[in-house]
Every structure is written in structure tokens, then in C-alpha cells.
Design a protein around this motif. Sequence first.
Motif, PDB file in Angstrom:
ATOM      1  N   VAL A   1      27.137  13.984 -26.286  1.00 29.18           N
ATOM      2  CA  VAL A   1      26.490  13.423 -25.097  1.00 29.18           C
ATOM      3  C   VAL A   1      24.980  13.629 -25.184  1.00 29.18           C
ATOM      4  N   ALA A   2      24.577  14.814 -25.660  1.00 31.99           N
ATOM      5  CA  ALA A   2      23.145  15.093 -25.791  1.00 31.99           C
ATOM      6  C   ALA A   2      22.506  14.130 -26.796  1.00 31.99           C
ATOM      7  N   ALA A   3      23.190  13.910 -27.932  1.00 30.98           N
ATOM      8  CA  ALA A   3      22.654  12.993 -28.948  1.00 30.98           C
ATOM      9  C   ALA A   3      22.577  11.571 -28.393  1.00 30.98           C
ATOM     10  N   ARG A   4      23.579  11.195 -27.650  1.00 27.14           N
ATOM     11  CA  ARG A   4      23.592   9.848 -27.051  1.00 27.14           C
ATOM     12  C   ARG A   4      22.432   9.673 -26.077  1.00 27.14           C
ATOM     13  N   LEU A   5      22.197  10.737 -25.305  1.00 25.89           N
ATOM     14  CA  LEU A   5      21.120  10.699 -24.311  1.00 25.89           C
ATOM     15  C   LEU A   5      19.757  10.609 -25.003  1.00 25.89           C
ATOM     16  N   VAL A   6      19.581  11.422 -26.036  1.00 26.31           N
ATOM     17  CA  VAL A   6      18.293  11.437 -26.750  1.00 26.31           C
ATOM     18  C   VAL A   6      18.013  10.067 -27.357  1.00 26.31           C
ATOM     19  N   LEU A   7      19.019   9.480 -28.006  1.00 27.10           N
ATOM     20  CA  LEU A   7      18.807   8.182 -28.645  1.00 27.10           C
ATOM     21  C   LEU A   7      18.605   7.077 -27.609  1.00 27.10           C
ATOM     22  N   PHE A   8      19.281   7.216 -26.466  1.00 25.98           N
ATOM     23  CA  PHE A   8      19.093   6.223 -25.408  1.00 25.98           C
ATOM     24  C   PHE A   8      17.651   6.257 -24.902  1.00 25.98           C
ATOM     25  N   VAL A   9      17.142   7.480 -24.676  1.00 24.08           N
ATOM     26  CA  VAL A   9      15.744   7.616 -24.230  1.00 24.08           C
ATOM     27  C   VAL A   9      14.810   7.074 -25.313  1.00 24.08           C
TER      28      VAL A   9
ATOM     29  N   ILE B   1      27.076   7.137 -30.701  1.00 21.36           N
ATOM     30  CA  ILE B   1      25.768   7.532 -30.171  1.00 21.36           C
ATOM     31  C   ILE B   1      24.729   6.420 -30.262  1.00 21.36           C
ATOM     32  N   CYS B   2      25.110   5.287 -30.819  1.00 21.73           N
ATOM     33  CA  CYS B   2      24.155   4.178 -30.946  1.00 21.73           C
ATOM     34  C   CYS B   2      23.593   3.814 -29.564  1.00 21.73           C
ATOM     35  N   PRO B   3      22.283   3.810 -29.412  1.00 28.67           N
ATOM     36  CA  PRO B   3      21.720   3.517 -28.083  1.00 28.67           C
ATOM     37  C   PRO B   3      21.929   2.063 -27.660  1.00 28.67           C
ATOM     38  N   LEU B   4      21.985   1.158 -28.643  1.00 28.99           N
ATOM     39  CA  LEU B   4      22.241  -0.240 -28.267  1.00 28.99           C
ATOM     40  C   LEU B   4      23.684  -0.401 -27.785  1.00 28.99           C
ATOM     41  N   ALA B   5      24.582   0.417 -28.328  1.00 35.46           N
ATOM     42  CA  ALA B   5      25.964   0.411 -27.835  1.00 35.46           C
ATOM     43  C   ALA B   5      26.014   0.896 -26.385  1.00 35.46           C
ATOM     44  N   VAL B   6      25.147   1.864 -26.052  1.00 31.73           N
ATOM     45  CA  VAL B   6      25.088   2.314 -24.656  1.00 31.73           C
ATOM     46  C   VAL B   6      24.607   1.172 -23.769  1.00 31.73           C
ATOM     47  N   MET B   7      23.604   0.415 -24.257  1.00 32.97           N
ATOM     48  CA  MET B   7      23.157  -0.760 -23.486  1.00 32.97           C
ATOM     49  C   MET B   7      24.323  -1.733 -23.304  1.00 32.97           C
ATOM     50  N   GLY B   8      25.165  -1.822 -24.312  1.00 34.73           N
ATOM     51  CA  GLY B   8      26.334  -2.699 -24.223  1.00 34.73           C
ATOM     52  C   GLY B   8      27.432  -2.134 -23.336  1.00 34.73           C
ATOM     53  N   GLN B   9      27.188  -0.964 -22.749  1.00 40.81           N
ATOM     54  CA  GLN B   9      28.136  -0.337 -21.820  1.00 40.81           C
ATOM     55  C   GLN B   9      27.533  -0.166 -20.429  1.00 40.81           C
ATOM     56  N   ILE B  10      26.358  -0.738 -20.222  1.00 45.01           N
ATOM     57  CA  ILE B  10      25.659  -0.518 -18.943  1.00 45.01           C
ATOM     58  C   ILE B  10      26.512  -1.001 -17.765  1.00 45.01           C
ATOM     59  N   GLY B  11      27.210  -2.104 -17.949  1.00 44.17           N
ATOM     60  CA  GLY B  11      28.072  -2.606 -16.874  1.00 44.17           C
ATOM     61  C   GLY B  11      29.088  -1.561 -16.452  1.00 44.17           C
ATOM     62  N   ARG B  12      29.672  -0.914 -17.430  1.00 48.45           N
ATOM     63  CA  ARG B  12      30.667   0.127 -17.133  1.00 48.45           C
ATOM     64  C   ARG B  12      29.994   1.339 -16.483  1.00 48.45           C
ATOM     65  N   ILE B  13      28.814   1.697 -16.965  1.00 50.53           N
ATOM     66  CA  ILE B  13      28.109   2.846 -16.397  1.00 50.53           C
ATOM     67  C   ILE B  13      27.741   2.581 -14.929  1.00 50.53           C
ATOM     68  N   PHE B  14      27.464   1.326 -14.600  1.00 47.72           N
ATOM     69  CA  PHE B  14      27.150   0.966 -13.215  1.00 47.72           C
ATOM     70  C   PHE B  14      28.414   0.667 -12.408  1.00 47.72           C
ATOM     71  N   GLY B  15      29.578   0.918 -12.996  1.00 49.01           N
ATOM     72  CA  GLY B  15      30.828   0.699 -12.275  1.00 49.01           C
ATOM     73  C   GLY B  15      31.217  -0.758 -12.145  1.00 49.01           C
ATOM     74  N   ARG B  16      30.568  -1.634 -12.926  1.00 53.24           N
ATOM     75  CA  ARG B  16      30.875  -3.058 -12.881  1.00 53.24           C
ATOM     76  C   ARG B  16      31.131  -3.593 -14.288  1.00 53.24           C
ATOM     77  N   PRO B  17      32.136  -3.068 -14.965  1.00 53.37           N
ATOM     78  CA  PRO B  17      32.369  -3.540 -16.343  1.00 53.37           C
ATOM     79  C   PRO B  17      32.852  -4.981 -16.352  1.00 53.37           C
ATOM     80  N   GLY B  18      32.450  -5.704 -17.373  1.00 55.83           N
ATOM     81  CA  GLY B  18      32.956  -7.061 -17.520  1.00 55.83           C
ATOM     82  C   GLY B  18      34.462  -7.039 -17.758  1.00 55.83           C
ATOM     83  N   THR B  19      35.081  -8.142 -17.427  1.00 57.50           N
ATOM     84  CA  THR B  19      36.541  -8.186 -17.574  1.00 57.50           C
ATOM     85  C   THR B  19      36.996  -9.276 -18.541  1.00 57.50           C
ATOM     86  N   ARG B  20      36.064 -10.115 -18.978  1.00 54.68           N
ATOM     87  CA  ARG B  20      36.467 -11.185 -19.893  1.00 54.68           C
ATOM     88  C   ARG B  20      36.718 -10.641 -21.288  1.00 54.68           C
TER      89      ARG B  20
END
Length: 246
Positions: free
Chosen positions: A50-58, A100-119
Motif C-alpha cells: 500500500v505504501a509503494a502504491r501510494l508513493v507511486l501514485f503521488v 503498484i502501477c500508478p496508472l492502474a490506480v487511475m484505472g481504479q478511481i471509479g472504484r475508489i470513489f465508490g462508483r465502479p463501472g459495470t460494463r
Amino acid sequence: MSEPAPQPPKKKLPVADAKPAGKAEGKGAKTRAGGWAAFTDGGTAPSWLVAARLVLFVALCATIPTILGVEHGNRLLWTVAIAALPFFWMTFGYHLWRRICPLAVMGQIGRIFGRPGTRKMGDWMGRNYLLVQLGLLVFALALRLVATNGSDVWLAAFLAVVVVAAIVTSFVYGGKTWCNFICPVGLVEKFYTEPARGSAAPEITSQCSPCVACKKHCPDIDLEQGYWKEATEPHAGSRTSPGPAS
Ligand code: SF4
């Protein structure tokens, strides 16, 4: 009479299945569980990860200001950050980077905001996603030659478009659709890491909690099996091969 041989421990699918503390039961509720629970794979990701993911996201968030505001920021991205990726994959492995890929985290932003895509991507994309990723990769490389290599503004704008595309995908499509079907870097990951023998490691999970089956033959669940299944299925991007070595 001899004692029955001890049964080997049951192999679970390497998909995060822990229930976030205090959340309601049920896959639907877990799928929509956003915030820190989503960022930490429902609490199953180890704290160092989680720490590595956070660092790379920042670090990714700081990339555009660095390119625009720091001398040689453009060079730093191309010759240090991008050039280090193959080294990382070969040294630390495919699955760690996928988590830990930060672009993968961007690709999960919907889920992090509680609104994941469903398609889900359709059959056509399932058969041709490698060609789509290859097309995007060729476009990005051509753009580098004519614009993003020499211009800070072009490179910053290109990165912004990529990040926005990943975020939009996360609100429309489920799971790791961005990583599995669209991200051109995903294709380069495959060049370096497939076929990977014995890649199904139960302790190494994807970012998905729970799995929403966004990808047939998911590489996050079993990279090796995914490779051989896709290699032997007839489709436009199929790779001919005699099959896995026994
Ligand atoms: S199929 Fe999709 S949702 Fe399931 S583990 Fe793989 S990437 Fe995650």
C-alpha cells in the motif's frame, strides 16, 4: 491400517476476498466499497505494498508539474522513469508491478470513489485487444518521435490525456479493464514477462476485491495459463505455438 495421507491445502483463486471491516455482506456491496478499502484491496494488501502504491501514485500526480516546471523533466521521464520499467518487471515481477502501477490506480478511481463501472468489454475487444493495444503503442511511439520527445507541453498534454482516459474507463467499465484491454504499456509488459511459468501465486493477488470477471483468462489470476489459453484460441491476435513445455 495406515493413516490417510494429509490433504494438500486447497488452492484458492488468487483474488482478494477479504471483507472490508464494517462493510455489508455481499459481492455487490464489496464491489462498490470505495475509499481506503478499495485502495487497499479490501484490506488484503500488505502495508508495504500500500505504501509503494501510494508513493507511486503521488509520483504520477507530480509528473506533469515536474515535466513543465523542472529543467530536464522531460528527459527524466523518458530516460529514467520509463526506462526503469522493464528493469522493474524483470527484477521484481509482473504481479508486483500490476499491483503498484500508478496508472492502474487511475484505472481504479471509479472504484475508489465508490462508483465502479459495470460494463464489460465485448467479444470483439476480447479477441482483438492485443491489436488495439499495439495500435495505441505505435501511435504513442510515433507521437514521441514527432512531438512528445522534444516538447514539454506536448508530453504533459499526452500524459494528461492518458490519465483522463484511465479515469473515465474506471467509471464506465468494471475490474481492471483499463489495464487488461487498453493500456499500451500492458502489451510491453507481455513482451517482457510472458510466458511466465508458475506465475499463479496465491499470496499475490490482483487489485480486485472482489473479482468481477472483467477479463477472460485474467493474467492477474494466472499469467501463464492466460498466455497459453490465448495463444491456442483462434483470434485475430493469436500467437501460434505448440503449447506449454511440460
Ligand atoms: S478478471 Fe478482472 S476483476 Fe477479476 S481478478 Fe482479473 S482483472 Fe481483477
